[in-house]
Design an enzyme around this catalytic site. Structure first.
Site, PDB file in Angstrom:
ATOM      1  N   ASP A  41     -10.570 -40.477 -28.007  1.00 15.80           N
ATOM      2  CA  ASP A  41     -10.791 -40.990 -26.772  1.00 15.80           C
ATOM      3  C   ASP A  41     -10.543 -39.829 -25.703  1.00 15.80           C
ATOM      4  O   ASP A  41     -10.032 -40.283 -24.537  1.00 15.80           O
ATOM      5  CB  ASP A  41     -10.025 -42.252 -26.479  1.00 15.80           C
ATOM      6  CG  ASP A  41     -10.841 -43.404 -27.422  1.00 15.80           C
ATOM      7  OD1 ASP A  41     -11.593 -43.249 -28.142  1.00 15.80           O
ATOM      8  OD2 ASP A  41     -10.147 -44.502 -27.071  1.00 15.80           O
ATOM      9  N   CYS A  78     -15.613 -44.194 -31.790  1.00 13.42           N
ATOM     10  CA  CYS A  78     -14.971 -43.834 -32.945  1.00 13.42           C
ATOM     11  C   CYS A  78     -15.719 -43.572 -34.385  1.00 13.42           C
ATOM     12  O   CYS A  78     -16.127 -42.579 -34.521  1.00 13.42           O
ATOM     13  CB  CYS A  78     -13.722 -44.690 -33.250  1.00 13.42           C
ATOM     14  SG  CYS A  78     -12.581 -44.680 -31.749  1.00 13.42           S
ATOM     15  N   HIS A 134     -10.832 -44.413 -40.310  1.00 17.29           N
ATOM     16  CA  HIS A 134     -11.652 -45.138 -39.468  1.00 17.29           C
ATOM     17  C   HIS A 134     -13.356 -44.965 -39.966  1.00 17.29           C
ATOM     18  O   HIS A 134     -14.077 -45.207 -39.171  1.00 17.29           O
ATOM     19  CB  HIS A 134     -11.675 -45.002 -37.961  1.00 17.29           C
ATOM     20  CG  HIS A 134     -12.156 -45.953 -37.312  1.00 17.29           C
ATOM     21  ND1 HIS A 134     -12.257 -46.218 -36.103  1.00 17.29           N
ATOM     22  CD2 HIS A 134     -12.336 -47.507 -37.546  1.00 17.29           C
ATOM     23  CE1 HIS A 134     -12.502 -47.216 -35.457  1.00 17.29           C
ATOM     24  NE2 HIS A 134     -12.404 -48.232 -36.523  1.00 17.29           N
ATOM     25  N   ASP A 279     -13.794 -37.473 -30.035  1.00 18.43           N
ATOM     26  CA  ASP A 279     -14.643 -38.178 -30.813  1.00 18.43           C
ATOM     27  C   ASP A 279     -15.520 -38.980 -29.780  1.00 18.43           C
ATOM     28  O   ASP A 279     -16.493 -39.618 -30.473  1.00 18.43           O
ATOM     29  CB  ASP A 279     -13.741 -39.167 -31.878  1.00 18.43           C
ATOM     30  CG  ASP A 279     -13.141 -40.347 -31.033  1.00 18.43           C
ATOM     31  OD1 ASP A 279     -12.902 -40.122 -29.750  1.00 18.43           O
ATOM     32  OD2 ASP A 279     -12.681 -41.200 -31.657  1.00 18.43           O
ATOM     33  N   LYS A 297     -16.239 -44.070 -22.315  1.00 14.35           N
ATOM     34  CA  LYS A 297     -16.346 -44.496 -23.866  1.00 14.35           C
ATOM     35  C   LYS A 297     -17.226 -45.716 -24.028  1.00 14.35           C
ATOM     36  O   LYS A 297     -17.120 -46.681 -23.305  1.00 14.35           O
ATOM     37  CB  LYS A 297     -14.880 -44.667 -24.295  1.00 14.35           C
ATOM     38  CG  LYS A 297     -14.905 -45.156 -25.594  1.00 14.35           C
ATOM     39  CD  LYS A 297     -13.453 -45.576 -26.033  1.00 14.35           C
ATOM     40  CE  LYS A 297     -13.460 -46.118 -27.601  1.00 14.35           C
ATOM     41  NZ  LYS A 297     -12.079 -46.462 -28.022  1.00 14.35           N
TER      42      LYS A 297
END
Length: 497
Positions: A41, A78, A134, A279, A297
């Site tokens: 982020d 992500c 993740h 990311d 984002k």
């Protein structure tokens, strides 16, 4: 005079020595070490060399000694970025085109194709990951140590407390592992912890093998937490979230400096390629900033996916430069595998391109377009205007040369200046509009939609979207499984099938 037999023996000995030299540890160790660092982020405006009020001396120095990638793209959230980094394939080709992998979902990066780590290990590398995964963990086959990594220290979910390492989303549980084993009673701040573990990997590395070290930091994802001493230099920032975020960024910058110093101390640095990337764009609601880009984002605007990135290495033929070449996160897979002397055999068709000569020598980019995404599960918006080409109600975006098209619902469309500028946020209300076209080279901040004036370009771009859509697999987005509850597994998030 030597006999024919002696000559033959001499030839055999020389050939044998040559073969031994080819596969000897000293030859293998000449392959470059790869240090791949991923921030979480991290906003476009949040690095010093983009004019940020946040000080990032280590990142600025590293970038200044290498090549800054100023036409570099990631995904808006992500899991998709990480999936494309590890697979070299667009998310429409792995079924991860919708949202992220949530902890309760029985889902992971498909097991039917090798990861970047698999390919590095196949090439003789020692492979390690320290930080955020993740990419799914519902069964052991999905875990990092079963996806090409020799060792793993980090967490499996998308976010957690920086000190307690606890994640709560529906269910609550701890999330910190050393390889397959849960780590208990550790309350060290994650940037310190991950830097320390990465340094341990470096210090313990057997230098007869090349090193592939992937460090996906938790920083600077929410929750907003950092030791007070890192906030102190930013007391002048009135916005609380921005102030803490600045401290978190400074802490991450220090950690990265410590890791690169460890590489130098070990004697690895002169033969190392460092890749740094975010990311996705910064999360405005949690202190991040992407000024002067539009959106943040989660959006398909530039603020969501035009990422911070650079490469630093003594092996670069050009240094101290900025590159405007079009590069995408999926490109790291073939670029790094080829740089490592590896083979791309055994992969499913890749969407990434080898960009090493572009980065190192300044040659033209190997790619002319980027599919940002096509998400058929996202709620449709408006009416379909070109039904014979592509359903414009669908959330999608594509870059081709100078042009970028967005369809459907792109997400928040505001331009948000950093708080210290004291400028109002602005936006252009879109209502039911679902087609935008921009010349990104001339208009990188997406002020001027030219979709009505350039209908021929719109139709061409929609044709390209239709081309990619025809290759897409069905999205993988299963319902949450109650069996994932950490309380059924010793209080930790982990495999349950």
């Amino acid at each position: 005079m030597s006999s024919p037999r002696c000559v033959a023996l001499l030839v055999v000995c020389l050939l044998g020595a040559s073969i031994i030299a080819i596969v000897s540890p000293s030859a293998v160790s000449q392959r470059p070490n790869i240090l791949l660092i991923l921030a979480d982020d991290y906003g476009f405006h949040d690095i010093g060399y983009h004019g940020s009020e946040i000080q990032t001396p280590n990142l600025d120095k590293l970038a200044g000694e290498g090549v800054k990638l100023e036409n570099y793209y990631v995904q808006p959230i992500c899991t998709p970025t990480r999936s494309q980094l590890m697979s070299g394939r667009y998310q429409i080709h792995t079924g991860l085109q919708h949202s992220i992998i949530w902890p309760e979902q029985p889902n992971c990066l498909p097991l039917d194709s090798p990861t970047l780590a698999d390919k590095m290990r196949e090439s003789g590398y020692s492979t390690h990951i320290v930080g955020k995964w993740h990419l799914g963990f519902y069964k052991k086959e999905c875990l990092p140590t079963n996806r090409g990594f020799d060792s793993y220290f980090g967490y499996l979910t998308g976010s957690e407390d920086y000190y307690t390492h606890k994640h709560c989303a529906g269910f609550c549980g701890f999330d910190l592992r050393n390889n397959l084993e849960p780590v208990r009673n550790n309350t060290e701040y994650s940037a310190f912890l991950f830097a320390k573990k990465a340094i341990n990997v470096i210090e313990d590395h057997d230098t007869t093998k090349p090193l592939f070290l992937y460090v996906p930091f938790q920083s600077v994802h929410a929750p907003l937490q950092v030791p007070d001493k890192y906030i102190a230099p930013y007391r002048h920032i009135k916005d609380r979230n921005r102030r803490i975020y600045a401290g978190m960024t400074a802490c991450m910058d220090e950690a990265i400096g410590n890791i690169t110093n460890a590489m130098k101390k070990k004697g690895l640095w002169n033969n190392t390629v460092l890749v740094f990337s975010t990311d996705n764009g910064g999360q405005i609601l949690e202190g991040g900033n992407n000024w002067p880009l539009r959106g943040w984002k989660g959006s398909l605007w530039e603020g969501g996916l035009h990422g911070v990135g650079f490469v630093t290495s003594e092996l670069l033929k050009t240094k101290g430069t900025s590159s405007k070449a079009l590069i995408h996160v999926s490109d790291w897979f073939p670029t790094l595998v080829n740089l490592a002397g590896g083979s791309l055999n055994g992969t499913k068709p890749l969407d990434g391109f080898d960009q090493w000569s572009t980065i190192s020598e300044g040659t033209l980019s190997a790619r002319k377009e980027i599919l940002h995404n096509i998400d058929p599960l996202y709620k449709p918006k408006g009416q379909s205007h070109f039904p014979n080409i592509f359903d414009t109600r669908t959330r999608a975006a594509l870059r081709y040369g100078d042009w970028k098209i967005i369809t459907g619902n792109p997400g928040n469309d505001k331009w948000i200046p950093p708080p210290h500028m004291n400028l109002p946020a602005s936006s252009k209300p879109s209502h039911l509009k679902n087609i935008w076209l921009f010349n990104i080279t001339a208009d990188p901040n997406e002020y001027n939609d030219v979709s009505l004036e350039k209908l021929n370009v719109v139709e061409f771009m929609l044709t390209r979207l239709a081309h990619y859509n025809a290759t897409a697999v069905t999205p993988r987005f299963p319902k949450g499984d109650p069996a994932s509850n950490p309380q059924l597994h010793g209080g930790f998030w982990g495999p349950w099938q």
